[in-house]
Design a protein around this motif. Structure first.
Motif, PDB file in Angstrom:
ATOM      1  N   PHE A 139     -13.438  17.029  16.032  1.00 42.36           N
ATOM      2  CA  PHE A 139     -14.443  15.984  16.162  1.00 42.36           C
ATOM      3  C   PHE A 139     -13.951  14.962  17.180  1.00 42.36           C
ATOM      4  O   PHE A 139     -12.754  14.854  17.458  1.00 42.36           O
ATOM      5  CB  PHE A 139     -14.733  15.321  14.814  1.00 42.36           C
TER       6      PHE A 139
ATOM      7  N   ASP B 292     -21.277  11.512  28.314  1.00 41.30           N
ATOM      8  CA  ASP B 292     -22.026  12.598  28.936  1.00 41.30           C
ATOM      9  C   ASP B 292     -22.565  12.163  30.303  1.00 41.30           C
ATOM     10  O   ASP B 292     -22.362  11.032  30.760  1.00 41.30           O
ATOM     11  CB  ASP B 292     -23.149  13.080  28.021  1.00 41.30           C
TER      12      ASP B 292
ATOM     13  N   GLU C  37     -21.400  10.493  23.291  1.00 42.86           N
ATOM     14  CA  GLU C  37     -21.780  11.638  22.459  1.00 42.86           C
ATOM     15  C   GLU C  37     -20.662  11.947  21.454  1.00 42.86           C
ATOM     16  O   GLU C  37     -19.558  12.334  21.827  1.00 42.86           O
ATOM     17  CB  GLU C  37     -22.075  12.860  23.320  1.00 42.86           C
TER      18      GLU C  37
ATOM     19  N   TYR D 149     -19.349  14.225  18.189  1.00 44.00           N
ATOM     20  CA  TYR D 149     -19.599  15.610  17.772  1.00 44.00           C
ATOM     21  C   TYR D 149     -18.620  16.014  16.679  1.00 44.00           C
ATOM     22  O   TYR D 149     -17.536  15.442  16.518  1.00 44.00           O
ATOM     23  CB  TYR D 149     -19.472  16.559  18.967  1.00 44.00           C
TER      24      TYR D 149
ATOM     25  N   ARG E 174     -17.259  19.877  15.482  1.00 45.43           N
ATOM     26  CA  ARG E 174     -17.315  21.313  15.749  1.00 45.43           C
ATOM     27  C   ARG E 174     -16.398  22.032  14.759  1.00 45.43           C
ATOM     28  O   ARG E 174     -15.283  21.575  14.480  1.00 45.43           O
ATOM     29  CB  ARG E 174     -16.869  21.590  17.185  1.00 45.43           C
TER      30      ARG E 174
ATOM     31  N   THR F  88     -21.775  23.308  15.741  1.00 43.72           N
ATOM     32  CA  THR F  88     -21.464  22.028  16.373  1.00 43.72           C
ATOM     33  C   THR F  88     -22.645  21.085  16.167  1.00 43.72           C
ATOM     34  O   THR F  88     -23.759  21.360  16.626  1.00 43.72           O
ATOM     35  CB  THR F  88     -21.218  22.182  17.881  1.00 43.72           C
TER      36      THR F  88
ATOM     37  N   TYR G 292     -23.962  17.285  16.991  1.00 50.14           N
ATOM     38  CA  TYR G 292     -23.643  16.221  17.935  1.00 50.14           C
ATOM     39  C   TYR G 292     -24.817  15.249  18.033  1.00 50.14           C
ATOM     40  O   TYR G 292     -25.976  15.605  17.792  1.00 50.14           O
ATOM     41  CB  TYR G 292     -23.296  16.797  19.310  1.00 50.14           C
TER      42      TYR G 292
ATOM     43  N   LYS H  91     -26.025  11.455  20.292  1.00 51.22           N
ATOM     44  CA  LYS H  91     -25.749  10.490  21.346  1.00 51.22           C
ATOM     45  C   LYS H  91     -26.236   9.107  20.933  1.00 51.22           C
ATOM     46  O   LYS H  91     -27.273   8.968  20.305  1.00 51.22           O
ATOM     47  CB  LYS H  91     -26.449  10.901  22.648  1.00 51.22           C
TER      48      LYS H  91
END
Length: 689
Positions: free
Chosen positions: A439, A444, A450, A452, A454, A517, A519, A521
């Motif tokens: 994480f 971006d 962003e 996330y 995963r 994943t 995520y 923003k």
């Protein structure tokens, strides 16, 4: 004047002057014929109809231009007959309108109607004396053609315009009304029959105000006559109008006053439409909204009661269970006690999730954009994830990543970001048996931060991408996986991200070791290093040297529990069972440096006690206001706002953890050295709100 000079004089006139022989052929035509594109020479000897619109030729032949072969046609003209018989010397003169064709439009494919000139013809017959019987004979015509194209087209335009607007009025779906200054109805469009049920002619001559509801007349009169001096002002009003069935309908009216050249009021022109159905629908909607608000208040009250009546005893159950865990117990006793704590935490998490989701749906959650440290936030998420992983037997590596291109301190709602990451991490731990969980955050291409999570877990099939966000939806991805929970985590996460102007997305692969994943923003607002905020060093300007805390709580069990926790932190504690007792101890004990104030109490609640304390401070001119921390199992937005606006510095929702108490108290008082074991071992859950 000789003939040559006479024709030169004629050429100076603006009109077309012509002369025809008895057969209607041009004997003379002046230079003005060039306005139609002809040269005089090319028309000489040609018939007058050469320049006439085909549809007008018959009218000319039957009117002025007599067929010389039909002798009887001359006698049909009384003037010509009288002249021939020598009984009259008058010449016949006629004038009429006809259409002329310019030379450039004489082609067969020309659009004659679009390219026609209009002429007004003044024609006089010419009669010569017969030598035999001294009578007269028709020998030709002299005349003038005057261009009246502009006049005819203007007249046609007026007629067309009148026809057009009359058609609009007569076919309008709305009601057109004209009334005089005294209210007399001068005109009603045919739509009156459909809208009002009256034939328009039945109302013309009647007074407009006789059909208006008594309660509306004063308002309409004001709107009509209050702004008479304002030119071109639009008059708008609604009124109840009595229709032919003796029922009131509601009209929405727009109109203007019409004045003469002296600005004297002539009449009013109204355009109205029936909005009765719309008004009925609006009234119904208002009733439904009112009922909805009542229902919402009932739901909020129910949630508030659930929040208080469940969280208050849960504070005691879980708090004392944690304290008991540190005592001398046998292994089996500790095992049973751990079951109690685990089940209690699950119940509390469920209650908190239900309440928090309801608060989101009721727009009771607001974003709080403040500076925060990304590293500290992610480390807290990591610490909690490590505790969750420690309870599993699988081999899972935990990784954290913060991109180099992102500032370590940014503006945002750290509480909501952390809550979403914790929910996503909990799911990742639950469904990942081997591999890794990663994480972090990066910047971006759209300059958005962003975040996330995963994992290399079991993954989620694409057909479930939308379904997983539905509340209480639990999908059995794998019968061997742990599928406990109420299915609200992702629902809450999606809504929290939306509140932060972002969107929670998923990319997953159900193939082995590919995992999922998640995520989202959020707007990236960096805080420069000079303005960076270290959460560990956030200290309020009000800092007290005293280590005594006044604990106010009517629940004796919770009061004793909180007192033990505070004393283990190293603080001296003075306790009070209600607001009145708290006021008394505050006034008598000057060493008190902070107050933990319960809100829902008998005798005098926390709101009243806080207000009285602030009043005492103002009356005695104290340099510093004592920090007051509200403690309540109620967690609705109105409750929080009421506490903060009433004088409290902070608001903590029960059940409170040791970490939360330490963090909040540390903002106002110097930290103490703990006198016992770690007090942080109170129930922790991601949805405590």
């Amino acid at each position: 004047m000789n003939e040559k000079n006479f024709y030169k004089l004629i050429d100076l006139l603006p009109d077309i002057i012509y002369k025809l022989d008895e057969d209607g052929n041009f004997k003379y035509i002046n230079e003005n014929i060039t306005k139609l594109g002809y040269e005089p020479e090319e028309l000489l000897g040609k018939h007058f109809s050469t320049i006439i619109h085909p549809e007008d030729i018959d009218n000319i032949q039957n009117g002025l231009f007599l067929d010389p072969e039909e002798e009887s046609s001359v006698t049909k003209n009384p003037s010509a007959k009288s002249a021939r018989e020598g009984t009259c010397n008058e010449k016949v003169t006629r004038n009429f309108n006809l259409r002329l064709i310019p030379k450039s439009y004489r082609k067969p494919d020309s659009a004659l109607k679009k390219n026609t000139y209009y002429g007004e013809v003044f024609a006089t017959g010419i009669y010569d004396m017969k030598e035999i019987d001294r009578g007269t004979r028709f020998s030709g015509t002299m005349g003038i053609i005057r261009d009246i194209t502009r006049q005819i087209r203007s007249e046609n335009a007026v007629v067309h315009s009148e026809t057009h607007y009359r058609n609009l009025i007569e076919n309008s779906s709305e009601l057109i009304t004209i009334i005089s200054a005294d209210g007399t109805i001068l005109f009603l469009s045919p739509s009156a029959l459909r809208i009002l049920g009256y034939d328009p002619y039945d109302l013309i001559g009647n007074n407009f105000f006789d059909y208006i509801h008594n309660d509306d007349r004063e308002n309409i009169t004001y709107r009509l006559f209050n702004n008479l001096n304002r030119k071109n002002s639009v008059i708008k009003f609604e009124c109840r109008f009595l229709n032919s069935k003796n029922r009131w309908i509601v009209l929405e009216v727009q109109g203007k006053k019409i004045v003469n050249n002296e600005d004297e009021l002539m009449c009013f022109v109204f355009n109205s439409r029936d909005i009765t159905a719309l008004k009925i629908a609006e009234d119904q909607l208002k009733k439904e909204r009112k009922n909805s608000k009542k229902s919402e208040k009932l739901i909020n009250a129910m949630l508030a009661n659930i929040s208080h009546d469940v969280r208050t005893p849960m504070q005691s159950i879980l708090g004392y269970s944690e304290l008991l865990m540190d005592s001398d117990l046998s292994d089996i006793q500790k095992k049973y006690l751990q079951y109690i704590i685990s089940s209690g935490n699950s119940l509390l998490t469920f209650i908190n999730s239900i309440i928090y989701l309801s608060k989101i749906e009721s727009d009771c959650i607001e974003t709080r954009v403040l500076p925060f440290s990304i590293e500290l936030l992610l480390n807290r998420v990591k610490e909690r994830a490590e505790k969750l992983l420690s309870q599993k037997t699988g081999d899972v590596v935990l990784r954290i990543s913060i991109a180099d291109n992102i500032e370590r301190n940014i503006l945002g709602d750290a509480e909501k970001i952390e809550m979403v990451l914790n929910i996503l991490m909990e799911n990742a731990v639950k469904y990942t048996e081997k591999g890794f969980i990663e994480f972090g955050v990066y910047l971006d291409t759209d300059n958005m931060a962003e975040f996330y999570v995963r994992d290399t877990g079991i993954g989620i099939a694409e057909e479930y991408y939308e379904e997983i966000y539905e509340p209480f939806k639990k999908l059995n991805f794998n019968l061997t996986s742990d599928n406990r929970g109420m299915g609200l985590g992702l629902t809450i996460s999606k809504k929290l991200v939306a509140l932060m102007e972002g969107e929670l997305k998923l990319h997953s692969n159900t193939d082995e070791s590919h995992g999922s994943t998640f995520y989202f923003k959020v707007p990236y607002k960096p805080v420069h290093s000079s303005d960076a905020v270290d959460e560990k060093s956030i200290i309020d300007e009000i800092r007290w040297s005293s280590d005594k805390i006044l604990l106010v709580d009517d629940n004796i069990i919770n009061r004793k529990l909180t007192k033990i926790i505070l004393e283990k932190m190293g603080y001296a504690v003075e306790a009070a069972g209600d607001g009145r007792e708290a006021i008394s101890k505050f006034k008598s004990d000057k060493s008190i440096g902070l107050i933990l104030m319960d809100i829902d109490m008998p005798v005098l609640d926390g709101y009243g006690a806080t207000k009285l304390i602030r009043k005492i401070e103002r009356n005695y001119g104290r340099d510093k206001s004592i920090p007051i921390i509200a403690l309540s199992a109620y967690s609705m937005k109105d409750e929080i706002d009421l506490c903060l606006s009433g004088g409290c510095n902070e608001f903590i929702v029960k059940p409170v953890t040791g970490n939360e108490l330490k963090r909040v108290i540390g903002k106002y008082m110097a930290p103490r050295i703990s006198s016992g074991k770690d007090p942080d071992r109170l129930p922790y859950n991601i949805n405590s709100v």
